[in-house]
Design a protein around this motif. Sequence first.
Motif, PDB file in Angstrom:
ATOM      1  N   ILE A 141      -9.848  30.022 -27.969  1.00 19.99           N
ATOM      2  CA  ILE A 141      -9.717  30.263 -26.533  1.00 19.99           C
ATOM      3  C   ILE A 141      -9.715  28.950 -25.759  1.00 19.99           C
ATOM      4  O   ILE A 141      -8.947  28.756 -24.810  1.00 19.99           O
ATOM      5  CB  ILE A 141     -10.852  31.180 -26.045  1.00 19.99           C
ATOM      6  CG1 ILE A 141     -10.753  32.539 -26.734  1.00 19.99           C
ATOM      7  CG2 ILE A 141     -10.790  31.349 -24.541  1.00 19.99           C
ATOM      8  CD1 ILE A 141      -9.455  33.244 -26.556  1.00 19.99           C
ATOM      9  N   VAL A 142     -10.573  28.022 -26.164  1.00 14.31           N
ATOM     10  CA  VAL A 142     -10.615  26.714 -25.501  1.00 14.31           C
ATOM     11  C   VAL A 142      -9.271  26.017 -25.653  1.00 14.31           C
ATOM     12  O   VAL A 142      -8.703  25.490 -24.684  1.00 14.31           O
ATOM     13  CB  VAL A 142     -11.747  25.856 -26.085  1.00 14.31           C
ATOM     14  CG1 VAL A 142     -11.624  24.414 -25.622  1.00 14.31           C
ATOM     15  CG2 VAL A 142     -13.094  26.415 -25.678  1.00 14.31           C
ATOM     16  N   GLY A 143      -8.754  25.992 -26.862  1.00 17.47           N
ATOM     17  CA  GLY A 143      -7.459  25.354 -27.078  1.00 17.47           C
ATOM     18  C   GLY A 143      -6.356  26.022 -26.303  1.00 17.47           C
ATOM     19  O   GLY A 143      -5.495  25.356 -25.703  1.00 17.47           O
ATOM     20  N   PHE A 144      -6.362  27.351 -26.290  1.00 14.60           N
ATOM     21  CA  PHE A 144      -5.332  28.083 -25.558  1.00 14.60           C
ATOM     22  C   PHE A 144      -5.426  27.812 -24.059  1.00 14.60           C
ATOM     23  O   PHE A 144      -4.416  27.600 -23.380  1.00 14.60           O
ATOM     24  CB  PHE A 144      -5.481  29.584 -25.828  1.00 14.60           C
ATOM     25  CG  PHE A 144      -4.554  30.444 -25.001  1.00 14.60           C
ATOM     26  CD1 PHE A 144      -3.229  30.602 -25.365  1.00 14.60           C
ATOM     27  CD2 PHE A 144      -5.020  31.083 -23.870  1.00 14.60           C
ATOM     28  CE1 PHE A 144      -2.387  31.385 -24.601  1.00 14.60           C
ATOM     29  CE2 PHE A 144      -4.180  31.880 -23.109  1.00 14.60           C
ATOM     30  CZ  PHE A 144      -2.860  32.027 -23.476  1.00 14.60           C
ATOM     31  N   GLY A 145      -6.672  27.815 -23.537  1.00 21.16           N
ATOM     32  CA  GLY A 145      -6.828  27.574 -22.111  1.00 21.16           C
ATOM     33  C   GLY A 145      -6.354  26.192 -21.690  1.00 21.16           C
ATOM     34  O   GLY A 145      -5.630  26.049 -20.698  1.00 21.16           O
ATOM     35  N   LEU A 146      -6.720  25.168 -22.443  1.00 18.31           N
ATOM     36  CA  LEU A 146      -6.284  23.814 -22.102  1.00 18.31           C
ATOM     37  C   LEU A 146      -4.778  23.651 -22.315  1.00 18.31           C
ATOM     38  O   LEU A 146      -4.118  22.895 -21.593  1.00 18.31           O
ATOM     39  CB  LEU A 146      -7.058  22.802 -22.935  1.00 18.31           C
ATOM     40  CG  LEU A 146      -8.549  22.665 -22.578  1.00 18.31           C
ATOM     41  CD1 LEU A 146      -9.240  21.726 -23.546  1.00 18.31           C
ATOM     42  CD2 LEU A 146      -8.711  22.165 -21.145  1.00 18.31           C
ATOM     43  N   ASP A 147      -4.227  24.367 -23.299  1.00 21.30           N
ATOM     44  CA  ASP A 147      -2.783  24.325 -23.504  1.00 21.30           C
ATOM     45  C   ASP A 147      -2.053  24.920 -22.303  1.00 21.30           C
ATOM     46  O   ASP A 147      -1.034  24.391 -21.846  1.00 21.30           O
ATOM     47  CB  ASP A 147      -2.426  25.080 -24.775  1.00 21.30           C
ATOM     48  CG  ASP A 147      -0.922  25.103 -25.020  1.00 21.30           C
ATOM     49  OD1 ASP A 147      -0.255  24.096 -24.701  1.00 21.30           O
ATOM     50  OD2 ASP A 147      -0.413  26.114 -25.531  1.00 21.30           O
TER      51      ASP A 147
END
Length: 684
Positions: A141-147
């Motif tokens: 989720i963190v990676g997706f959000g920053l992406d």
Amino acid sequence: MARPAAEPAAPVDPAGPAGPGAAGILRLLGPLPGRLELTTRVAAAAALTVLVTSLYGTPEAAISAYLVFFLNRADRTSSVVMSIGALVLISLVIGLVLLVAMASIDWPLWRVMWMTVLSAGLLFLTSASKLRPVGAILAMIVGFGLDQLGLAPVGEAATRALLYAWLMVAIPIGANVAINLLMAPSPRRLAGRRLAAGLRLAADELRAPASTAPALQACLREGLEPVAGWLKLARLEGSVTPADAAALHQVLASTTTILLAAQLAGREPAARLPAAIAAALADSLEAMAAMLHAGGYPVEIEPPLAPAAVAGLPPLARAVAVELQQAMVGFAAPAPMPVPTTAAEGGSKAGAGSARKGGFLLPDAFTNPVHVRYALKTTAAAMFCYLLYAQLDWPGIHTCFITCYVVSLGTTAETVEKLTLRIAGCAVGAVFGTAALVFVTPALTSIGGLIALVFAGAWLSAWVAEGSPRIAYAGFQIAFAFFLCVLQGAAPGFDLTIARDRVIGILVGNLAVYLVFTRLWPVSIAASIDAALDELWRQWERLLGGAGPEPRGAVVAGLLARQGQLGEHIALARYEPAGIRPASAWLAERRLALARAEAVAGPLALLAVRWPGDAGAVERLRRAAGHSRGAPPLEAGATTMASGARSDDGLRASLLALIDQRLTAVAPAPAPDDPRESPIHAPT
């Protein structure tokens, strides 16, 4: 979600270490207790998730529906608690991402750096703490959000992107809580059903010896292990009183003893019971099982056998009959703990101390490099995939980034062994998803049709995923590929290009994880095998010494389950690449050690239940452990029974003689050719 480095493997499966064939796959797809119920709940929660995402137009509905597969457990309490805990954690993480975004949204390099740092940190906690069930999801989720921040301009659009990232997880969590509160069974009900099934197996084995041997062995290894956890959850939700909980813990202990005695009667000709005696015992067991299945538990059970009927039996058969009858008479009445000698009390204290619950972090969180390496390897694979599709300007394969978090595993053996299942599952899911796009989706005229399609696909995937661990990974991958193909927006879509790109992304992510985990710091499963074997002998020693306040029969259920897990670890070792794979002689030695443990487990458990602290039992344990590399330091004379505490010495002698016979029969098998000579690493 795949298991992190420190999570134990699933119990050993009867399909065997080499993987199931065509007939084996059909057998693994057959019905199991509770499988239909759990599968239907998962499919219903996924369908409800898609309904909500379609109504509100939230993006990434496929990922939302897929997350449901990781939030469900057999009972409602675990499912609801895990879902709510995940929502709280994700809310905190999204808040952290928002703070990071304020400092990095205008700087792509800083954004990528924060993606890497936060991913590695959360994955470290996934491996080294109790965050493991949801840690990898949080990292994703963190990676997706920053992406998503990289695709949005500053200000309101970036905030909206983070809100969508939160909704991507909050919606399936809400749907899962609602479905479980409506449909899921209570842990108390599950415990009663599982115990009733065990009693029925024992009754069948008594009536027809050796007829239910595989099912009975599976029940002993893994069937009864969840019951203690369900009873604790039942206390948590208030569905049982403290008195009932104590009685049901004794029911678990008694059921374990009954299963062991029935297995002994079916396996050993000298322990076979006459038909009339076996029928009387089996009738009583079935009546007790009916009470458990109805939601109660039997008390004040009349002895089904007269003393004269048992007196004329051969020693081993008499031991079985006496064990069965005593376990039935005291079925739900906790027995007082026998008083061991001073040395045994010391063992008890040591055992109790070792059983204390740890904190949030594992004891070796900062000393075992495996945790850090797991985090770095998964992050490296994920960031490689992120940079790959970003540099290629091919956002359609962004699923490779997500896949890295979904499929990363702790050891090289697990990675290689599960690779075939993941690829096969992806292919099956892509075929079903593409067929649905071509033949079904064009005919859909409403959101109701899409929900029905999602329910059908989720149900078929969940049936595989909630079954045997030999094929469960394939079920998860089928669902992932299927959802990514058919869920292309808030309405039915049939763009084959989207489906193609997403499937390519899944395959790229799988390949990246495989290459990283087999080339960079490959982790052999050998170390965990030796540690598990050593701890197994120590726990048997504590059990024989009468350690701990828990009923000994319940402790036996946990020990038998650990033996199954150890067998699964040994089976997985053959899948490791040649550079780290243990030698054939090493594997043969561990298989022999496990065979010795399994040979003495049943008689030792019966001795531990009736004669805790018996010196003869401990001596047999030393003999079995002494043939194993890394055997625990069992000191001679450390555990002895208090004088006068022994009764029915003839029954005890029969069990000790049986252990001697089995230890003699377990001989070293000739080691096969060293598997390092074969260049093929993956299973076929």
